[in-house]
Write a protein that holds these residues in place. Structure first.
Motif, short mmCIF file in Angstrom:
data_model
loop_
_atom_site.label_atom_id
_atom_site.label_comp_id
_atom_site.label_asym_id
_atom_site.label_seq_id
_atom_site.Cartn_x
_atom_site.Cartn_y
_atom_site.Cartn_z
N SER A 85 -27.57 29.65 -14.62
CA SER A 85 -28.00 30.46 -15.77
C SER A 85 -28.71 31.70 -15.27
O SER A 85 -29.82 32.02 -15.69
N SER A 86 -28.09 32.40 -14.37
CA SER A 86 -28.63 33.64 -13.82
C SER A 86 -27.62 34.75 -14.07
O SER A 86 -26.48 34.47 -14.44
N SER A 95 -23.20 34.00 -17.65
CA SER A 95 -24.28 33.14 -17.20
C SER A 95 -24.18 31.77 -17.86
O SER A 95 -24.00 31.67 -19.07
N GLY A 96 -24.31 30.71 -17.05
CA GLY A 96 -24.32 29.36 -17.58
C GLY A 96 -22.98 28.80 -17.98
O GLY A 96 -22.91 27.72 -18.57
N GLY A 142 -26.04 26.18 -5.97
CA GLY A 142 -26.66 26.70 -7.19
C GLY A 142 -25.96 26.24 -8.45
O GLY A 142 -26.56 26.24 -9.53
N HIS A 143 -24.69 25.83 -8.35
CA HIS A 143 -23.97 25.27 -9.49
C HIS A 143 -24.40 23.82 -9.66
O HIS A 143 -25.06 23.24 -8.79
#
Length: 192
Positions: A85-86, A95-96, A142-143
């Motif tokens: 969510s960046s 994002s997301g 990061g996912h």
């Protein structure tokens, strides 16, 4: 929407109940975009953000423990790549974003095979082994890896006419085939 940010199904046998009429849940017939749009009708679990790139290659297996108020229901499970969510990159999705990687489905009365339908014992805990379609996906650091469980996917089949309240128990498990990490890099042509 049923998201559990603590990880996959764990803990005791306390149920998570979701009511479903097993009918059309959205108007799209071939929807494969952002799965957040289908999450309201699903029980969803996600891992914490991955610390490193993780390759999933093979057939995920869902061992689902559930009960139903009907003698037949459908089970649909999706493996999801949950993007951070960046701010997205110029070439990436928003994002997301939730990307469907693969899915698996099983008609409850076919849990012993497709030769003949065996009714589900109403309001009894039943064990289902549901194997997903083969896949190979690199989940980037990061996912998060997500699992969505529902009892209908109108885009994929004829709706089930049996209204039901389905309960998924915490003994349910997702076995996701993670490829071993290989830190070796090929820097030139193979030597022979």
């Amino acid at each position: 929407n049923g998201v559990n940010d603590g990880g996959f199904l764990t803990g005791d046998d306390s149920p998570n109940q979701r009511q479903s009429d097993n009918l059309i849940t959205n108007n799209s017939l071939t929807y494969s975009g952002d799965q957040r749009l289908e999450s309201a009708d699903s029980l969803t679990y996600v891992t914490p953000p991955l610390q490193h790139d993780t390759e999933v290659t093979g057939q995920p297996l869902i061992t689902l423990d559930a009960s139903s108020t009907a003698d037949d229901t459908d089970w649909v499970v999706k493996l999801i790549d949950v993007f951070p969510s960046s701010p997205p990159s110029a070439s990436g999705p928003q994002s997301g974003y939730w990307e469907k990687v693969t899915q698996c489905q099983l008609k409850g009365t076919h849990r012993f095979g497709h030769q003949r339908a065996v009714p589900i014992p109403v309001n009894k805990k039943v064990h289902y082994a549901i194997r997903c379609l083969p896949t190979s996906q690199l989940f980037e650091a990061g996912h998060r890896i997500g699992i969505m469980i529902s009892s209908g996917a109108a885009a994929d089949r004829v709706p089930n006419p049996n209204p039901a309240i389905n309960t998924v128990f915490h003994s349910t498990r997702a076995t996701v085939p993670i490829a071993p990490r290989d830190n070796a890099r090929v820097t030139g042509p193979p030597q022979g």
